[in-house]
Scaffold this active site. Structure first.
Site, short mmCIF file in Angstrom:
data_model
loop_
_atom_site.label_atom_id
_atom_site.label_comp_id
_atom_site.label_asym_id
_atom_site.label_seq_id
_atom_site.Cartn_x
_atom_site.Cartn_y
_atom_site.Cartn_z
N GLN A 182 0.84 -1.20 0.00
CA GLN A 182 0.00 0.00 0.00
C GLN A 182 0.87 1.24 0.00
O GLN A 182 1.71 1.41 0.87
CB GLN A 182 -0.91 -0.01 1.23
CG GLN A 182 -1.73 1.24 1.43
CD GLN A 182 -2.53 1.20 2.73
OE1 GLN A 182 -2.52 0.20 3.44
NE2 GLN A 182 -3.20 2.27 3.05
N GLY A 183 0.67 2.11 -0.97
CA GLY A 183 1.44 3.35 -1.06
C GLY A 183 0.60 4.56 -0.72
O GLY A 183 0.04 5.21 -1.62
N SER A 240 1.35 6.79 2.65
CA SER A 240 2.18 7.79 3.33
C SER A 240 3.33 8.27 2.44
O SER A 240 3.89 7.50 1.65
CB SER A 240 2.76 7.21 4.62
OG SER A 240 1.75 6.92 5.54
N GLU A 244 -11.50 -2.26 7.60
CA GLU A 244 -10.78 -2.62 8.82
C GLU A 244 -11.76 -2.57 9.99
O GLU A 244 -11.72 -1.71 10.85
CB GLU A 244 -9.61 -1.67 9.08
CG GLU A 244 -8.72 -2.16 10.21
CD GLU A 244 -7.55 -1.24 10.47
OE1 GLU A 244 -6.60 -1.67 11.11
OE2 GLU A 244 -7.60 -0.08 10.04
N SER A 295 -3.66 7.61 14.29
CA SER A 295 -3.16 7.77 15.66
C SER A 295 -4.31 7.80 16.66
O SER A 295 -5.48 8.01 16.30
CB SER A 295 -2.35 9.06 15.77
OG SER A 295 -3.20 10.19 15.65
#
Length: 389
Positions: free
Chosen positions: A130-131, A133, A248, A372
């Site tokens: 997965q690209g 960030s 998710e 986060s």
């Protein structure tokens, strides 16, 4: 909340448990076995084992049978998660593809994408990474600067991605690229599916403090990708990404509870062996972690019940992330407290600490990746509790 499983689900548990017992060598469960292997050898061994598991019918548990899955229930998926932990089964080598990309392709992919992506992924013939960030776009993904310029039927891609799981082993990458020149924030972004073995794509490992290189960075230098290899509509990548990340959720917390409870028991055992289990501060902190873990268990069962009833959980996934990530981190902070000034040693009084140090270091990251704790609290407050911004 339903804490029971059906007869068919229990039959599946028995079948899966029997297969795992017959197909996991005893040596794989020995302390330090996987840590002692070179990264490439470990990855290859896990890749082959997981392919065999898929061929035996123990992959894609909830996937529709038309896509090669088992067509199972949420209860079966929860049982699968638990039994994999109890059997010390190898970690999957295709986590992001299986968890995120596959269900997104099933939902909005073209017929060609469904044929080309889902089956080979399930059998580990193609490893996906997965690209998302970038060096200047972490939590604020909308600040991404990787660009794709249209050239006929292709996009020519230039830019950089970082913290890419399995970058050096990936065959393909699903990545967010700004495809409208001059666009800002969430607009003008597309999700492109790029072959990582072509010229113009360079994946480099990033070594972690544990010594592992699970992550990497990916550089695009005039890499080409067909416009037909856009998942979802061109320039609507943000919508595609939100759909992808929404997968998710579900019963994943049950497997996590099982894993963390085993880790908890290990940490308690270390405290006893070192004679540090009588410290009232240690006991109090361990009690709090155990309470939080039991809350995770009941929350996970609640979530599973809601999924079985067909409810779309949406932003409640943020609650799940908070409920499992923070107790996990707290547990390993207690581990460090137990060791005290001996925390840098590999062995104390005959107790091998090496397998535990890696887990302790990894725990520092769990309240950051995947959103986060601060972001998850904001989401929960605004979208679940309805509080003002």
């Amino acid at each position: 909340m339903d804490l029971t499983y059906t007869a068919a689900e229990e039959e599946f548990r028995s079948e899966l448990r029997s297969w795992l017992q017959s197909n996991i060598p005893d040596a794989w469960s020995a302390p330090g076995f996987w840590d002692a292997l070179p990264d490439d050898e470990s990855f290859g061994l896990r890749r082959d084992w997981e392919r065999d598991k898929a061929l035996a019918g123990f992959a894609g548990i909830q996937w529709p049978t038309e896509f090669g899955g088992r067509g199972g229930t949420p209860g079966m998926k929860a049982i699968y998660d638990v039994e994999m932990v109890l059997a010390n089964a190898p970690r999957t080598v295709n986590p992001l593809g299986l968890t995120f990309l596959a269900p997104t392709v099933m939902a909005i992919g073209t017929e060609q994408q469904k044929r080309d992506i889902i089956g080979p992924m399930l059998r580990n013939e193609v490893i996906w990474c997965q690209g998302f960030s970038e060096p200047g776009a972490g939590s604020d993904l909308a600040a991404l600067s990787t660009k794709g310029v249209r050239d006929g039927d292709d996009f020519v891609v230039n830019g950089q991605k970082v913290w890419t799981t399995n970058a050096v082993h990936g065959d393909k990458i699903f990545t967010m690229v700004r495809t409208t020149p001059g666009s800002e924030k969430h607009r003008g972004i597309s999700m492109l599916l790029i072959d990582m073995h072509q010229p113009g794509v360079d994946a480099r490992p990033l070594k972690q403090m544990s010594g592992a290189s699970e992550f990497g960075e990916v550089f695009f230098d005039d890499a080409r990708v067909a416009a037909a290899d856009c998942l979802g509509a061109i320039d609507e990548g943000w919508r595609t990404a939100m759909l992808l990340l929404s997968f998710e959720r579900g019963a994943s917390g049950i497997g996590q509870y099982t894993e963390f409870r085993r880790q908890y028991d290990t940490v308690v055992d270390v405290a006893r062996k070192l004679g540090r289990d009588a410290d009232p501060v240690v006991r109090g902190k361990l009690a709090k972690v155990l309470t939080d873990l039991e809350c995770l268990r009941y929350h996970a069962m609640h979530v599973q019940t809601q999924v079985e009833q067909g409810r779309d959980l949406g932003f409640e996934a943020s609650m799940t992330k908070l409920i499992w990530s923070e107790p996990s981190q707290d547990l390993w902070e207690v581990f460090d407290l137990i060791l005290g000034e001996d925390a840098t040693l590999d062995e104390i009084d005959g107790v091998d600490l090496r397998p535990l140090h890696g887990q302790a270091m990894w725990s520092r990251s769990v309240t950051i990746w995947g959103g986060s704790s601060q972001v998850q609290r904001n989401v929960t407050a605004e979208r679940v509790l309805g509080l003002p911004r």
